[in-house]
Design a protein around this motif. Structure first.
Motif, mmCIF file in Angstrom:
data_model
loop_
_atom_site.group_PDB
_atom_site.id
_atom_site.type_symbol
_atom_site.label_atom_id
_atom_site.label_comp_id
_atom_site.label_asym_id
_atom_site.label_seq_id
_atom_site.Cartn_x
_atom_site.Cartn_y
_atom_site.Cartn_z
ATOM 1 N N LEU A 1 0.847 -1.191 0.000
ATOM 2 C CA LEU A 1 0.000 0.000 0.000
ATOM 3 C C LEU A 1 0.888 1.248 0.000
ATOM 4 N N PRO A 2 0.736 2.133 -0.985
ATOM 5 C CA PRO A 2 1.555 3.363 -1.005
ATOM 6 C C PRO A 2 1.252 4.234 0.216
ATOM 7 N N ILE A 3 2.242 4.971 0.654
ATOM 8 C CA ILE A 3 2.087 5.787 1.861
ATOM 9 C C ILE A 3 1.108 6.934 1.635
ATOM 10 N N ALA B 1 -15.453 8.426 6.256
ATOM 11 C CA ALA B 1 -14.596 7.520 5.495
ATOM 12 C C ALA B 1 -13.170 8.053 5.405
ATOM 13 N N LEU B 2 -13.040 9.357 5.164
ATOM 14 C CA LEU B 2 -11.699 9.939 5.060
ATOM 15 C C LEU B 2 -10.972 9.919 6.407
ATOM 16 N N ASP B 3 -11.722 10.012 7.493
ATOM 17 C CA ASP B 3 -11.093 9.967 8.816
ATOM 18 C C ASP B 3 -10.471 8.609 9.112
ATOM 19 N N GLN B 4 -10.937 7.562 8.418
ATOM 20 C CA GLN B 4 -10.387 6.225 8.660
ATOM 21 C C GLN B 4 -9.145 5.949 7.825
ATOM 22 N N LEU B 5 -8.809 6.864 6.919
ATOM 23 C CA LEU B 5 -7.730 6.604 5.974
ATOM 24 C C LEU B 5 -6.378 6.481 6.668
ATOM 25 N N GLU B 6 -6.096 7.347 7.632
ATOM 26 C CA GLU B 6 -4.786 7.329 8.299
ATOM 27 C C GLU B 6 -4.562 6.004 9.025
ATOM 28 N N ASP B 7 -5.548 5.555 9.772
ATOM 29 C CA ASP B 7 -5.406 4.271 10.473
ATOM 30 C C ASP B 7 -5.287 3.117 9.490
ATOM 31 N N PHE B 8 -6.029 3.201 8.371
ATOM 32 C CA PHE B 8 -5.983 2.140 7.372
ATOM 33 C C PHE B 8 -4.580 2.009 6.782
ATOM 34 N N ILE B 9 -3.991 3.129 6.396
ATOM 35 C CA ILE B 9 -2.639 3.098 5.803
ATOM 36 C C ILE B 9 -1.622 2.618 6.834
ATOM 37 N N TYR C 1 -2.050 0.709 9.435
ATOM 38 C CA TYR C 1 -2.233 -0.704 9.780
ATOM 39 C C TYR C 1 -1.629 -1.605 8.717
ATOM 40 N N TRP C 2 -1.954 -1.353 7.439
ATOM 41 C CA TRP C 2 -1.496 -2.260 6.393
ATOM 42 C C TRP C 2 -0.021 -2.073 6.063
ATOM 43 N N ARG D 1 1.785 -4.107 8.687
ATOM 44 C CA ARG D 1 1.714 -5.536 8.425
ATOM 45 C C ARG D 1 2.577 -5.944 7.248
ATOM 46 N N GLY D 2 2.826 -5.016 6.331
ATOM 47 C CA GLY D 2 3.699 -5.304 5.207
ATOM 48 C C GLY D 2 3.105 -6.268 4.200
ATOM 49 N N GLU D 3 1.781 -6.370 4.132
ATOM 50 C CA GLU D 3 1.139 -7.283 3.190
ATOM 51 C C GLU D 3 0.875 -6.580 1.872
ATOM 52 N N THR D 4 0.755 -7.403 0.830
ATOM 53 C CA THR D 4 0.465 -6.887 -0.502
ATOM 54 C C THR D 4 -0.949 -7.262 -0.902
ATOM 55 N N SER D 5 -1.487 -6.499 -1.853
ATOM 56 C CA SER D 5 -2.846 -6.772 -2.305
ATOM 57 C C SER D 5 -3.062 -6.157 -3.675
ATOM 58 N N HIS D 6 -4.000 -6.782 -4.424
ATOM 59 C CA HIS D 6 -4.408 -6.220 -5.710
ATOM 60 C C HIS D 6 -5.581 -5.248 -5.541
ATOM 61 N N ALA D 7 -6.298 -5.337 -4.421
ATOM 62 C CA ALA D 7 -7.556 -4.596 -4.272
ATOM 63 C C ALA D 7 -7.557 -3.805 -2.972
ATOM 64 N N TRP D 8 -6.798 -2.725 -2.940
ATOM 65 C CA TRP D 8 -6.743 -1.907 -1.731
ATOM 66 C C TRP D 8 -8.047 -1.147 -1.505
ATOM 67 N N GLU D 9 -8.746 -0.803 -2.567
ATOM 68 C CA GLU D 9 -10.014 -0.104 -2.375
ATOM 69 C C GLU D 9 -11.063 -1.022 -1.752
ATOM 70 N N ASN D 10 -11.046 -2.294 -2.133
ATOM 71 C CA ASN D 10 -11.978 -3.236 -1.525
ATOM 72 C C ASN D 10 -11.669 -3.419 -0.043
ATOM 73 N N LYS D 11 -10.397 -3.492 0.302
ATOM 74 C CA LYS D 11 -10.015 -3.595 1.719
ATOM 75 C C LYS D 11 -10.401 -2.324 2.482
ATOM 76 N N PHE D 12 -10.244 -1.180 1.825
ATOM 77 C CA PHE D 12 -10.634 0.067 2.484
ATOM 78 C C PHE D 12 -12.137 0.104 2.730
ATOM 79 N N ARG D 13 -12.920 -0.383 1.771
ATOM 80 C CA ARG D 13 -14.371 -0.434 1.952
ATOM 81 C C ARG D 13 -14.735 -1.309 3.156
ATOM 82 N N GLN D 14 -14.106 -2.476 3.274
ATOM 83 C CA GLN D 14 -14.383 -3.360 4.410
ATOM 84 C C GLN D 14 -13.972 -2.699 5.728
#
Length: 402
Positions: free
Chosen positions: A154-156, A179-187, A189-190, A193-206
């Motif tokens: 996930l890009p910073i 939704a925008l207030d959750q962005l900082e914690d979302f970035i 957290y991931w 964890r150092g994990e990779t994903s193809h669908a960061w928007e789907n993870k953000f929605r969840q």
């Protein structure tokens, strides 16, 4: 269908493995868009190959979908991190500007040297013209070669798309600012964890929907009045509990007098019930049943009251004994006066009154029978018997009270 029955329309081909990974509709649209790169010129921007296609062309080549379907499926591809879109939603615009989410690498070939021809006297003009044409003609640029990219970190400075924010508002009623207030914690957290994903928007929605549910639950709990759990001397049952008990015919004074006993009971047990009002209602119902039963069947001696009346059971017993109830009513005032003057207490005044009535009823029949016998003896003998008992004895007889 094609206008000619001899020439079939172009077939759609998709990968079963890709369809199992991203979905059947998504695989069909993605491979259809990928095939357009072979016949159209692309624009390289931000290390991606961008292509613009008419919406009518997509509707014509994919006739089983409408504009709403194309918008929905393309947004799914964006959410899965497979496709990039830089145009308005397809159901509101006539063009789709897209790029496959993988960087491109341009293959550069070494420039070919101009043909070297030995100059001759007979063809100097031809040689010069040929050389000028060779050097002046530009070489066509090689086609951009897409390179499939694996899932990335996930890009910073990642941020959700505007369509995702609108989707959260339309489908879940989640405010944009929340939704925008959750962005900082979302970035944070991931990236931790150092994990990779193809669908960061789907993870953000969840992530946002889960936090929104917790937020709503917290708001609902904050509106609830916490029930008092400390049982001290100031505790009182709620108004709803009082209404329930009063509808059950329980006297309000009895309820108020039972509160100290209830408090003392639970404090001595060293524990406080979780639902005090329910426990108190149960306690009062049991105590009220005992109290009313003790009033009807008391074993404690008590004095007779001025307005005491026998119960209906007493009259039922008298009727079964063929004793006139009016006769019993006539004895009641004398019965009350006698026992009030004696100042004695009895455990059951009903039993005492029943005995009193039976005694006088039997005595009355004895007198009537004795009078009948005396009348017969007087007719047979002029010298009849006198009374065995005097009037004084009858007036002072209280043997029925024993």
């Amino acid at each position: 269908m094609s206008g000619s029955s001899l020439i079939p329309e172009h077939q759609l081909i998709f990968s079963p493995g890709l369809a199992a990974t991203i979905g059947l509709e998504e695989a069909i649209l993605l491979q259809h868009l990928q095939a357009l790169f072979e016949h159209h010129s692309v624009q390289i921007r931000d290390n991606h190959a961008w292509l613009s296609v008419e919406r009518d062309f997509l509707l014509r080549t994919l006739p089983f979908w409408d504009a709403e379907d194309l918008h929905r499926i393309s947004r799914n591809l964006v959410d899965k991190g497979v496709l990039l879109i830089d145009s308005a939603p397809l159901h509101t615009t006539n063009r789709l500007l897209f790029a496959v989410n993988e960087p491109v690498q341009q293959t550069h070939t070494a420039p070919q040297p101009a043909l070297q021809t030995a100059p001759t006297s007979s063809t100097p003009t031809t040689t010069a013209a040929t050389t000028a044409a060779t050097t002046a003609t530009p070489q066509p640029a090689p086609p951009a070669t897409p390179i499939r990219r694996s899932a990335g970190l996930l890009p910073i400075h990642w941020s959700p798309s505007e369509d995702m924010l609108q989707l959260l508002g339309l489908n879940h009623n989640i405010p944009r600012q929340f939704a925008l207030d959750q962005l900082e914690d979302f970035i944070f957290y991931w990236r931790e964890r150092g994990e990779t994903s193809h669908a960061w928007e789907n993870k953000f929605r969840q992530h946002v929907t889960a936090n929104w549910r917790r937020h709503q639950q917290h708001q609902a709990e904050s509106f609830q009045v916490p029930e008092k759990t400390t049982l001290d001397n100031s505790w009182r049952p709620s108004l709803d509990a009082l209404e329930i008990m009063e509808r059950g015919g329980i006297d309000r004074d009895f309820i108020d007098q039972s509160v100290p006993e209830f408090i003392l009971y639970w404090r001595e047990r060293g524990a406080t019930p979780k639902v005090l009002n329910s426990k108190f209602i149960q306690h009062i119902r049991i105590q009220w049943a005992k109290y009313t039963s003790s009033l009807e069947h008391s074993t404690e001696p008590k004095r007779i009251s001025d307005h005491w009346l026998p119960t209906e059971d007493v009259y039922d017993i008298l009727r079964m004994s063929h004793i006139d109830t009016e006769f019993a009513h006539a004895l009641l005032p004398e019965f009350i006066v006698y026992w009030k003057d004696s100042n004695q207490a009895q455990t059951s005044w009903n039993s005492k009154f029943l005995k009193h009535v039976k005694y006088h009823w039997a005595k009355r029949h004895q007198i009537e029978q004795a009078g009948t016998n005396n009348a017969g003896q007087q007719r047979s003998s002029k010298t009849g018997r006198t009374r065995d008992r005097s009037l004084q004895d009858d007036l002072t007889d209280t043997s029925w009270a024993d």
